[in-house]
Design an enzyme around this catalytic site. Structure first.
Site, PDB file in Angstrom:
ATOM      1  N   LYS A  42       0.898  -1.243  -0.067  1.00 29.08           N
ATOM      2  CA  LYS A  42       0.131   0.014  -0.206  1.00 29.08           C
ATOM      3  C   LYS A  42       0.765   1.370  -0.084  1.00 29.08           C
ATOM      4  CE  LYS A  42      -2.452   0.911   3.714  1.00 29.08           C
ATOM      5  NZ  LYS A  42      -2.010  -0.419   4.310  1.00 29.08           N
ATOM      6  N   THR A  45       3.974   1.325  -0.847  1.00 30.41           N
ATOM      7  CA  THR A  45       4.776   1.506  -2.095  1.00 30.41           C
ATOM      8  C   THR A  45       3.897   2.180  -3.402  1.00 30.41           C
ATOM      9  OG1 THR A  45       6.030  -0.511  -1.407  1.00 30.41           O
ATOM     10  CG2 THR A  45       6.078   0.273  -3.574  1.00 30.41           C
ATOM     11  N   ARG A  99       2.051   8.114   7.051  1.00 32.01           N
ATOM     12  CA  ARG A  99       2.446   8.308   8.610  1.00 32.01           C
ATOM     13  C   ARG A  99       3.663   8.130   8.727  1.00 32.01           C
ATOM     14  NH1 ARG A  99      -1.024   3.375  10.057  1.00 32.01           N
ATOM     15  NH2 ARG A  99      -0.414   2.702   7.835  1.00 32.01           N
ATOM     16  N   LYS A 133       7.139  -6.198  10.962  1.00 38.87           N
ATOM     17  CA  LYS A 133       6.542  -5.626   9.849  1.00 38.87           C
ATOM     18  C   LYS A 133       7.348  -4.798   8.918  1.00 38.87           C
ATOM     19  CE  LYS A 133       3.420  -1.884   8.373  1.00 38.87           C
ATOM     20  NZ  LYS A 133       2.860  -0.500   8.867  1.00 38.87           N
ATOM     21  N   ALA A 156      -3.975   1.331  12.267  1.00 44.29           N
ATOM     22  CA  ALA A 156      -5.338   1.133  11.839  1.00 44.29           C
ATOM     23  C   ALA A 156      -6.039   0.007  12.750  1.00 44.29           C
ATOM     24  CB  ALA A 156      -5.410   1.144  10.487  1.00 44.29           C
ATOM     25  N   PHE A 188      -3.612  -0.765   6.955  1.00 41.69           N
ATOM     26  CA  PHE A 188      -4.249  -1.875   6.836  1.00 41.69           C
ATOM     27  C   PHE A 188      -5.215  -1.927   5.641  1.00 41.69           C
ATOM     28  CE2 PHE A 188      -2.420  -2.458  11.172  1.00 41.69           C
ATOM     29  CZ  PHE A 188      -1.472  -3.335  10.777  1.00 41.69           C
ATOM     30  N   PHE A 213       4.145  -8.284  -9.150  1.00 40.37           N
ATOM     31  CA  PHE A 213       5.038  -9.270  -8.915  1.00 40.37           C
ATOM     32  C   PHE A 213       5.786  -9.716 -10.217  1.00 40.37           C
ATOM     33  CE2 PHE A 213       3.887  -7.934  -5.040  1.00 40.37           C
ATOM     34  CZ  PHE A 213       4.503  -8.333  -4.001  1.00 40.37           C
ATOM     35  N   TRP A 234       7.054  -0.480  -8.222  1.00 44.57           N
ATOM     36  CA  TRP A 234       8.391  -1.087  -7.220  1.00 44.57           C
ATOM     37  C   TRP A 234       9.686  -1.368  -8.085  1.00 44.57           C
ATOM     38  CZ3 TRP A 234      11.491  -5.449  -7.065  1.00 44.57           C
ATOM     39  CH2 TRP A 234      12.104  -5.520  -5.892  1.00 44.57           C
TER      40      TRP A 234
END
Length: 555
Positions: free
Chosen positions: A70, A72, A93, A104, A272, A300, A380, A408
């Site tokens: 998210k 990224t 954030r 994480k 969240a 999230f 991906f 990415w």
């Protein structure tokens, strides 16, 4: 491919004054923290132009070990918007040390879609979290000190609700006893620690509009009750002024840049799953007045972060989103479709189609707010054409465009198609934003509305005393507050192992907490903890300085 930290370390950063100048801010309107980060001053914030850009929310399907990306995607979309000639700013954030040293990892994006300086952002940054921790624990100390010196307010030590915080995952601190060791150490009582991101002070900093509003909110914090059951606030203790002083600089949003030298405001960091999961109102409002498009994220999955962004942050700040981007990966959809993590590399179109039920639920929920939705397929290398086509066909049946984004690997250029789709949605004026529930709805009904309409639960089940507590808060004048549900991020239900799109389940409400200063009721469900623990093998075991004095192990 280089690691995230290697890519970030090789970035050619521009002096932060140049990034500020792109937003129309002069050198006297920022407070530099070194060469590559700065805070926008309170005076500058008060003098921002009367302009209103379009607000784009980035959210996602429920997180899985397969990854969604998210942040990224948020960064890549912001870079892509600037590449196609739009004035765009990113708002995200700050990172908590707890997850960074837990499991994480960092919160600066990844690959070629990152915000830099990555190491600073994921460690101490500009000290905002330290200030929040200090302000929170100052209030804790002043409560115990007040009781020690005679307890003039007649606080019932059994009914003190204000805990302490630390910005680290430490399960041993969840429940503790303070005041041991004799009379000189105060009165013995049971309390505990939460992680800093769960602090009401964090929520207040992220919802306050200026210093005066910050102090007013801090003063309204209910820290406990007297023996006559009357609420006691931080202003009763006399702590709100000193807490504001500690938070004065922290309230100023942080300005940094992406790998492509585009502006990003990184400010605040509530989770969240246990808090409201959005960056600060101050940062978002500033970006909207300085840009034509603002890309922000909510933590999230959309059932948590986006729901709270819309029903808490937008409600409180009067924000009107123009579009929502829901991020999904083929890998995560296959996991939702029943594929084990070890088998994600093999093509499985059937599992993708089955897993799309989770994506579809989030799309429907966002459309229920009257907002146009675009799906970003975070690409991906193992994704096959047939799997991608399955996602796009599923979304098309819901009237939603699903766009493959390669940010990415390629940075902004890989997200240009996504940027064009988002602009088309945001500029269409199709948004007819509406909240999920009204302020006037009873608190219990608000919880039930979220549970049934967003989570698709059949009912809610509360621990003894919860409904009586909600009714008492309504009688005390808090009935108009929104509710902030704390539950697992991994499922629409309170069961983290129940993937896909479950329905007909029961939402177990374990506890409710009043956050009068922040302006919401926290509803704790299932086994969710406001102080996480470290995993069996924490990331901290791999983080170190190498022979060159550079940080290794951050990701």
């Amino acid at each position: 491919m280089k690691t995230d930290i290697e890519i970030a370390r090789a970035a050619v950063k521009r002096p932060i004054a140049q990034i500020a100048a792109r937003l129309g801010l002069g050198p006297d309107q920022i407070l530099p923290y070194g060469h590559d980060k700065a805070k926008i001053t309170h005076d500058a914030l008060a003098a921002l132009p009367d302009h209103q850009g379009r607000l784009i929310l980035v959210t996602a399907i429920n997180p899985t070990p397969a990854g969604e990306g998210k942040t990224t995607t948020t960064v890549g979309l912001g870079d892509a918007l600037n590449r196609i000639g739009k004035r765009a700013t990113i708002c995200i954030r700050e990172a908590s040390l707890g997850p960074n040293f837990g499991m994480k990892g960092g919160a600066a994006g990844g690959g070629m879609a990152q915000i830099v300086p990555m190491e600073d952002m994921n460690l101490h940054f500009t000290g905002d979290f330290h200030a929040i921790t200090s302000a929170h624990n100052l209030l804790s100390a002043m409560i115990d000190n007040h009781i020690y010196w005679g307890n003039a307010l007649d606080i019932d030590t059994r009914r003190i609700t204000w805990r302490r915080v630390v910005d680290m995952n430490d399960r041993a601190l969840r429940d503790i006893t303070v005041g041991l060791g004799g009379v000189s150490n105060g009165f013995t009582r049971q309390t505990g620690f939460d992680i800093t991101v769960a602090s009401e002070v964090m929520a207040i900093l992220c919802l306050a509009t200026d210093l005066a509003d910050l102090q007013a909110r801090l003063g309204q914090i209910v820290i406990g009750y007297t023996r006559d059951r009357a609420p006691v606030t931080a202003s009763d203790i006399g702590a709100d002024g000193a807490m504001t002083v500690l938070l004065r600089d922290a309230l100023q949003p942080n300005l940094v840049q992406t790998l492509e030298n585009n502006p990003a405001l990184v400010h605040g960091g509530p989770f969240a799953n246990i808090a409201h999961g959005c960056n600060s109102v101050i940062a978002t409002r500033a970006a909207l007045r300085l840009s034509d498009y603002v890309v922000t994220e909510a933590g999230f999955g959309a059932d948590l972060g986006a729901q709270k962004f819309l029903d808490i942050k937008c409600r409180k700040a009067g924000l009107m989103p123009s579009a929502v981007v829901v991020v999904a990966t083929v890998r995560a959809l296959k996991m939702n479709g029943g594929v084990a993590r070890a088998d994600l590399g093999a093509e499985n179109v059937v599992a993708v189609r089955n897993g799309c039920a989770n994506l579809g639920r989030h799309i429907e929920n966002m459309q229920g707010y009257g907002l146009p939705v675009v799906v970003a397929i975070n690409h991906f290398t193992a994704d096959t054409d047939a799997e991608i086509a399955a996602v796009q066909e599923y979304c098309a049946a819901l009237g939603v465009q699903a766009v493959v984004s390669r940010h990415w690997a390629e940075g902004g250029v890989g997200a240009e198609d996504l940027a064009r789709a988002v602009i088309a949605a945001a500029d269409s004026d199709a948004a007819d934003f509406r909240l999920l529930y009204s302020d006037e709805m009873p608190l219990w009904d608000k919880i039930e509305t979220i549970a049934t309409r967003i989570y698709r639960a059949a009912r809610i089940e509360a621990a003894p005393g919860v409904q009586a507590q909600l009714q008492a808060w309504e009688q005390a004048g808090h009935g108009n507050l929104p509710v902030c549900i704390a539950k697992t991020q991994y499922s629409f239900s309170a069961d983290p192992d129940l993937r896909g799109a479950p329905q007909g389940h029961t939402l177990p409400v374990r506890e409710v907490r009043l956050s009068a200063g922040a302006g919401f009721i926290v509803v704790i469900c299932g086994q969710i903890m406001t102080m996480p623990g470290l995993p069996r093998v924490p990331a901290a075991e791999s983080i170190r300085l190498n022979d060159l004095g550079l940080v290794e192990g951050l990701f």
